[in-house]
Write an enzyme that holds these catalytic residues in place. Sequence first.
Site, PDB file in Angstrom:
ATOM      1  N   CYS A 114      18.884  51.411  79.134  1.00 44.02           N
ATOM      2  CA  CYS A 114      20.089  51.298  79.969  1.00 44.02           C
ATOM      3  C   CYS A 114      20.191  49.977  80.727  1.00 44.02           C
ATOM      4  CB  CYS A 114      20.159  52.458  80.947  1.00 44.02           C
ATOM      5  SG  CYS A 114      20.400  54.031  80.138  1.00 44.02           S
ATOM      6  N   HIS A 166      24.819  50.758  87.100  1.00 42.03           N
ATOM      7  CA  HIS A 166      24.718  51.547  85.872  1.00 42.03           C
ATOM      8  C   HIS A 166      25.118  52.982  86.204  1.00 42.03           C
ATOM      9  CE1 HIS A 166      23.339  53.421  82.291  1.00 42.03           C
ATOM     10  NE2 HIS A 166      22.308  54.012  82.857  1.00 42.03           N
ATOM     11  N   ASN A 181      27.326  58.627  80.906  1.00 39.10           N
ATOM     12  CA  ASN A 181      26.399  57.506  80.779  1.00 39.10           C
ATOM     13  C   ASN A 181      26.524  56.913  79.379  1.00 39.10           C
ATOM     14  OD1 ASN A 181      24.246  55.772  80.551  1.00 39.10           O
ATOM     15  ND2 ASN A 181      22.702  57.210  81.340  1.00 39.10           N
TER      16      ASN A 181
END
Length: 332
Positions: free
Chosen positions: A116, A256, A286
């Site tokens: 990520c 994020h 996500n």
Amino acid sequence: MTKTTAAITAVSGWVPDYVLTNEELEKMVDTNDEWITSRTGIKERRILKGEGLGSSDLAVNAINLLLEKRGIGAEEIDLIICATATPDMMFPSTACIIADKIGAKNAFGYDLMAACSGFLFSVATASKYIETGTYKKIVVVGADKMSSIVDYEDRQTCIIFGDGAGAVLLEPDTEGFGVQDSILKSNGEGRHYLKMEGGGSVNPASYATIDAKQHYIHQEGQTVFKFAVKGMADVSEEIMKKNNLTGDDIAWLVPHQANKRIIDATANRMGVGTDKVMLNISKYGNTTNGTIPLCLWEWESQLNKGDNIILAAFGGGFTWGSIYLKWAYDSK
Ligand code: UT7
């Protein structure tokens, strides 16, 4: 001599049309909208449907829009860095596939894997090529078809992830705008808690790896959560201190989008009000490498030249970090 910095000069994003809602997930696994919303902040996510489509297709849509916005042709791109945890295939790189699909005949490219944190690591890497005068037009694209590695029988992970891509163009700036600083970190001790074990050189794809569900994401959510809260908040505070910034100096935090509770904790530690936090997790979940550029794309019209912006991420590895940049153009 005037210092050259790497400025974002265009931003774009692309998400597939198909919307996977919490209500639909309720029919697939033992979960409910109330749990998902209160524990993660997610209401829906996008899923790429269609035979033969992968992360490169998400990226191509985002990059074509990026080039159109900037008014340049694909042949002008020097370098494509594709941040992805879901490459089209083990090799060739997704960046090579993208270059072919968009006609970037003069570019070289490679994938950057940092789970990520990949988009963040890629922007930091690209900025060095620009600062040293090596290249002038670099596309950094974060693209992930997370639905290709999600186990839709695992209620702890399937509610989180979605598909999407976002891209930025980085170019030289001599007025002091663009990337000012970055702090990047990784710690392989975290590798046990968020991983996909199958299909690599240790566990090549086989009937056994499929039976063991090793072609899916495995996440120990609570452990990752604990490290993520601390990691993202610590590194964001660190970059602010290093650059003598207070919460009042920050125009936007671009975190994020993994879990709204992690984002809230980071903003709180930084002393940044919720009105300055880009948050689209409710719509997209996500998207791994897509989250940060998708936020920039959606908030672009609200950004002003000179705005102090902090990007922050945390992901598998563990990997984490933050970037401090000064926005380089007025979007209105
Ligand atoms: O982007 C890369 C980095 N990844 C992250 O940052 C993700 C970090 N982790 C998280 O966001 C959270 O840990 C999750 C969203 C994955 C899970 O939330 P949690 O608050 O940590 O839940 P938990 O795992 O502690 O589970 C609490 C309870 C359990 O039930 P019991 O044992 O208390 O009866 C779970 O079985 O919630 C249950 N549960 C669910 N219930 C309804 C777990 N998943 C679900 C679900 N629906 N989808």
